[in-house]
Design a protein around this motif. Structure first.
Motif, PDB file in Angstrom:
ATOM      1  N   VAL A  18       0.818  -1.217   0.000  1.00 22.95           N
ATOM      2  CA  VAL A  18       0.000   0.000   0.000  1.00 22.95           C
ATOM      3  C   VAL A  18       0.854   1.270   0.000  1.00 22.95           C
ATOM      4  N   GLY A  58      -0.920  -1.563  -6.202  1.00 22.60           N
ATOM      5  CA  GLY A  58      -2.288  -1.580  -5.683  1.00 22.60           C
ATOM      6  C   GLY A  58      -2.949  -2.928  -5.909  1.00 22.60           C
ATOM      7  N   ALA A  61      -1.488  -5.252  -3.510  1.00 26.69           N
ATOM      8  CA  ALA A  61      -2.047  -5.000  -2.175  1.00 26.69           C
ATOM      9  C   ALA A  61      -3.417  -5.655  -2.020  1.00 26.69           C
ATOM     10  N   PHE A  87      -9.247   3.084  -0.410  1.00 26.71           N
ATOM     11  CA  PHE A  87      -8.234   2.484  -1.280  1.00 26.71           C
ATOM     12  C   PHE A  87      -8.820   2.124  -2.643  1.00 26.71           C
TER      13      PHE A  87
END
Length: 143
Positions: A18, A58, A61, A87
């Motif tokens: 992240v 991302g 993540a 997010f």
């Protein structure tokens, strides 16, 4: 500083990916502003690569977060709903921004790409506030 609960339960893997996304998207705003001021195409290319890097990390993540949900040792350390939604909004904005940056020249960045980069950065800040609040709450509730 890690809480004693983190040491006992295990470290969430998603926390490795992240920050890279957040840094890449923040630097995208910086390189977009540099392009806006100089019109040097190098900055547009940097922005495109930073968006790609942020989206790649991302995606990693998200995969790591799914693994963290499955792992019994990190299930209690999962992020709050506002963090998750933040997010996802960050990744959606960056994905759209990546398509905008795929264009040629000035119109690929100014004004739409720059606005999307600024919006992404603001959502990052908001998501970090949610993360700090949930971390503080979790530390207060640990035995």
């Amino acid at each position: 500083m890690q809480s004693s609960q983190t040491h006992r339960l295990g470290y969430p893997v998603r926390r490795q990916f992240v920050p890279v996304s957040f840094a890449a998207f923040t630097f995208t705003l910086a390189t977009d502003m540099a392009f806006w001021q100089t019109a040097n195409l190098m900055w547009q290319n940097f922005s495109s690569w930073l968006l790609f890097t942020g989206l790649l990390f991302g995606a990693l993540a998200i995969i790591a977060a799914i693994i963290d949900l499955i792992r019994p040792s990190t299930r209690l350390l999962r992020p709050s709903l506002p963090e998750i939604l933040g997010f996802l909004v960050i990744l959606i904005l960056a994905f759209v921004n990546s398509f905008v940056h795929a264009g040629d020249g000035w119109t690929a960045v100014v004004p739409t790409g720059l606005a999307l980069s600024a919006a992404t950065f603001l959502v990052i800040l908001l998501t970090l506030v949610f993360a700090a609040r949930s971390e503080r709450t979790m530390n207060w509730n640990t035995p």
